[in-house]
Design a protein around this motif. Structure first.
Motif, short mmCIF file in Angstrom:
data_model
loop_
_atom_site.label_atom_id
_atom_site.label_comp_id
_atom_site.label_asym_id
_atom_site.label_seq_id
_atom_site.Cartn_x
_atom_site.Cartn_y
_atom_site.Cartn_z
N SER A 280 0.75 -1.30 -0.06
CA SER A 280 -0.17 -0.02 0.07
C SER A 280 0.69 1.46 0.21
N PRO A 281 0.40 2.36 -0.64
CA PRO A 281 -1.14 2.52 -1.00
C PRO A 281 -1.11 2.08 -2.49
N ASN A 282 -0.16 1.97 -3.46
CA ASN A 282 -0.65 2.04 -4.74
C ASN A 282 0.41 0.95 -5.58
N ALA A 283 0.93 -0.06 -5.02
CA ALA A 283 1.94 -1.02 -5.88
C ALA A 283 1.49 -2.26 -5.46
N THR A 284 1.68 -3.22 -6.41
CA THR A 284 1.31 -4.73 -6.35
C THR A 284 2.38 -5.44 -7.24
N PHE A 285 2.98 -6.52 -6.68
CA PHE A 285 3.71 -7.25 -7.69
C PHE A 285 3.37 -8.92 -7.67
N VAL A 286 3.63 -9.55 -8.59
CA VAL A 286 3.09 -10.85 -8.49
C VAL A 286 4.55 -11.67 -8.99
N LEU A 287 4.78 -12.66 -8.17
CA LEU A 287 5.93 -13.46 -8.16
C LEU A 287 5.58 -14.69 -9.10
N HIS A 288 6.19 -14.65 -10.21
CA HIS A 288 6.10 -15.95 -11.08
C HIS A 288 7.27 -16.82 -11.02
N PRO A 289 7.40 -18.02 -11.67
CA PRO A 289 8.56 -18.93 -11.61
C PRO A 289 9.72 -18.19 -12.04
N HIS A 290 9.84 -17.37 -13.22
CA HIS A 290 10.89 -16.96 -13.86
C HIS A 290 10.97 -15.36 -13.73
N HIS A 291 10.06 -14.64 -13.08
CA HIS A 291 10.05 -13.17 -13.16
C HIS A 291 9.05 -12.75 -12.09
N ILE A 292 9.20 -11.29 -11.87
CA ILE A 292 8.20 -10.58 -11.21
C ILE A 292 7.35 -9.51 -11.94
N GLU A 293 6.11 -9.57 -11.71
CA GLU A 293 5.30 -8.55 -12.64
C GLU A 293 5.01 -7.64 -11.51
N HIS A 294 5.61 -6.24 -11.65
CA HIS A 294 5.60 -5.35 -10.73
C HIS A 294 4.60 -4.05 -11.46
N TRP A 295 3.53 -3.60 -10.67
CA TRP A 295 2.68 -2.46 -10.87
C TRP A 295 2.77 -1.46 -9.95
N THR A 296 3.03 -0.12 -10.55
CA THR A 296 2.71 1.21 -9.51
C THR A 296 1.67 1.92 -10.23
N ILE A 297 0.70 2.39 -9.47
CA ILE A 297 -0.32 3.05 -10.29
C ILE A 297 -0.73 4.28 -9.38
N TYR A 298 -0.82 5.28 -10.42
CA TYR A 298 -1.12 6.65 -9.84
C TYR A 298 -2.54 7.48 -10.39
N GLN A 299 -3.20 8.37 -9.65
CA GLN A 299 -4.08 9.13 -10.35
C GLN A 299 -3.75 9.70 -11.65
N ASN A 300 -4.63 10.07 -12.36
CA ASN A 300 -4.75 11.25 -13.17
C ASN A 300 -4.92 12.57 -12.65
N ALA A 301 -4.07 13.43 -12.69
CA ALA A 301 -3.98 14.57 -11.98
C ALA A 301 -5.32 15.65 -12.19
N ARG A 302 -6.11 15.06 -13.46
CA ARG A 302 -6.93 16.03 -13.83
C ARG A 302 -8.39 15.33 -13.46
N ASP A 303 -8.42 14.19 -13.74
CA ASP A 303 -9.99 13.31 -14.01
C ASP A 303 -9.83 12.16 -12.84
N PRO A 304 -10.57 11.97 -12.04
CA PRO A 304 -10.70 10.84 -11.04
C PRO A 304 -10.95 9.51 -11.77
N GLY A 305 -11.49 9.66 -13.07
CA GLY A 305 -11.90 8.62 -13.70
C GLY A 305 -10.82 7.88 -14.76
N ARG A 306 -9.46 8.55 -14.42
CA ARG A 306 -8.44 7.94 -15.15
C ARG A 306 -7.30 7.61 -14.46
N CYS A 307 -6.45 6.86 -14.87
CA CYS A 307 -5.11 6.34 -14.01
C CYS A 307 -3.88 6.27 -14.88
N ARG A 308 -2.76 6.41 -14.39
CA ARG A 308 -1.53 6.10 -14.94
C ARG A 308 -0.97 4.88 -14.32
N ALA A 309 -0.58 3.90 -14.83
CA ALA A 309 -0.15 2.61 -14.64
C ALA A 309 1.33 2.43 -15.15
#
Length: 384
Positions: A280-309
């Protein structure tokens, strides 16, 4: 093995039990909530001050700035920062704006420099953000260089990541933010030994929380991922270690059948389950056998209905051979198909419902254990 032997055994015991009995971890009660949390502009404004400008963000991996003089530019929630590796091995994070007239100082995504020169009027800064020279200083006028250094952001390197607090007057203590249990877990992973194989940034027509919840959700696999993921996993089945504001979850692969008759913990679970982590607050990652898939997610500065990942794929090898590259390409394509082509359209539809005035309240069920932790953390941060 990703985990300590003790944690590997604990997860093995619980997953074996779930597979044999067709069960899953559950929470004590359901959680109703209002879809307005995804569309309300006042909520989004409060998130900016209480979450995104206050808490440490997993801004980048240390392998992106491995040597002194290396730098990257990274977009935080509303601030673009320069992150630069110093001569002593530490890192600095600075707002990417010249202190003369505010022009963007560095337009490159990454590189190696000992000096940053503003393209507008030629003011130059050292890698630590100190102002080194003012062009035509004899006609510019008196100016104290110590007052015109680049704006510094609180930064800390821990568990292989560079963490940044977006507000210059904030403070940073990553261990305190994580708590002892999550801090210990990240230490077990040894993420500092990994390298970024590929990264990409996406813009989605949904609130940042919807996107994050979609990655955490294990309940939807049967219905959304029938062609890509469903055949490989036990469905609606998850074990969780809940650390209050963070968690790690385990979802068994069908391949776990091969070790069900072993004593729990005899084999590493790396190839027999996937492990989702909420930081928390905005990161998640998934452990796979050969790699890690890492996401960091932010707001859109002007529109709560959008995001940037931001998606990063991490591997334990700095250089991959032809076979390794092929495996990573396959994994990237699977992630793209599952997230971009399957999860994102559903998330966009949730946002469409949130934009309606009378969609009514919604509900987290007993089996949505990972999402429940995120909602708990979000409510705590918003109350502070």
């Amino acid at each position: 093995m990703y985990f300590s032997p003790e944690r590997n055994k604990r997860f093995a015991q619980r997953l074996f039990e779930h597979v044999r009995n067709g069960t899953t971890d559950q929470t004590a009660d359901m959680l109703p909530y209002d879809l307005s949390m995804y569309a309300d502009t006042e909520i989004a404004a409060a998130e900016r001050t209480k979450i995104f400008e206050k808490l440490p963000m997993m801004a980048l991996h240390r392998s992106q700035v491995p040597e002194p003089g290396d730098f990257v530019t990274v977009q935080l929630n509303r601030t673009e920062a320069i992150v630069s590796r110093q001569k002593d091995g530490s890192v600095k994070a600075m707002v990417n704006a010249c202190r003369h007239r505010g022009a963007t100082l560095v337009k490159q995504e990454s590189g190696r420099r000992n000096l940053f020169v503003c393209p507008y009027h030629g003011w130059s800064y050292a890698g630590d953000g100190s102002l080194k020279a003012i062009s035509f200083s004899e006609t510019f006028g008196a100016c104290r260089t110590d007052e015109r250094r680049l704006v510094q952001l609180p930064v800390e390197e821990r568990h292989g990541f560079v963490w940044i607090v977006e507000h210059p007057e904030g403070s940073i203590d990553v261990a305190a933010h994580l708590g002892p249990e999550m801090d210990t877990l990240l230490a077990e992973y040894g993420l500092e030994r990994y390298h970024v194989w590929r990264s990409a940034t996406f813009e989605f027509d949904q609130n940042w929380k919807i996107m994050l919840e979609g990655v955490l959700d294990g309940y939807h696999v049967s219905f959304v991922h029938g062609a890509t993921i469903k055949p490989y996993f036990y469905l609606n089945m998850m074990a969780i270690e809940d650390f209050g504001h963070h968690h790690v979850t385990a979802t068994p692969r069908r391949a776990i059948d091969r070790i069900l008759d072993e004593p729990p913990g005899q084999s590493p679970l790396d190839e027999y389950a996937v492990f989702g982590n909420l930081v928390s607050p905005n990161a998640t990652f998934v452990l796979h056998p050969h790699h890690i898939e890492h996401w960091t997610i932010y707001q859109n500065a002007r529109d709560p209905g959008r995001c940037r990942a931001m998606l990063r794929i991490l591997t334990p090898h700095k250089h991959l051979d032809e076979r390794g590259e092929a495996i990573m390409e396959k994994n990237w394509n699977i992630a793209s198909a599952a997230i971009l082509n399957e999860d994102v359209p559903v998330g966009n539809s949730i946002q469409a419902s949130a934009n309606m005035p009378h969609a009514g309240p919604v509900l987290l069920g007993l089996n949505e254990v990972g999402n429940r932790v995120f909602h708990r953390a979000w409510r705590h941060y918003m109350q502070d």
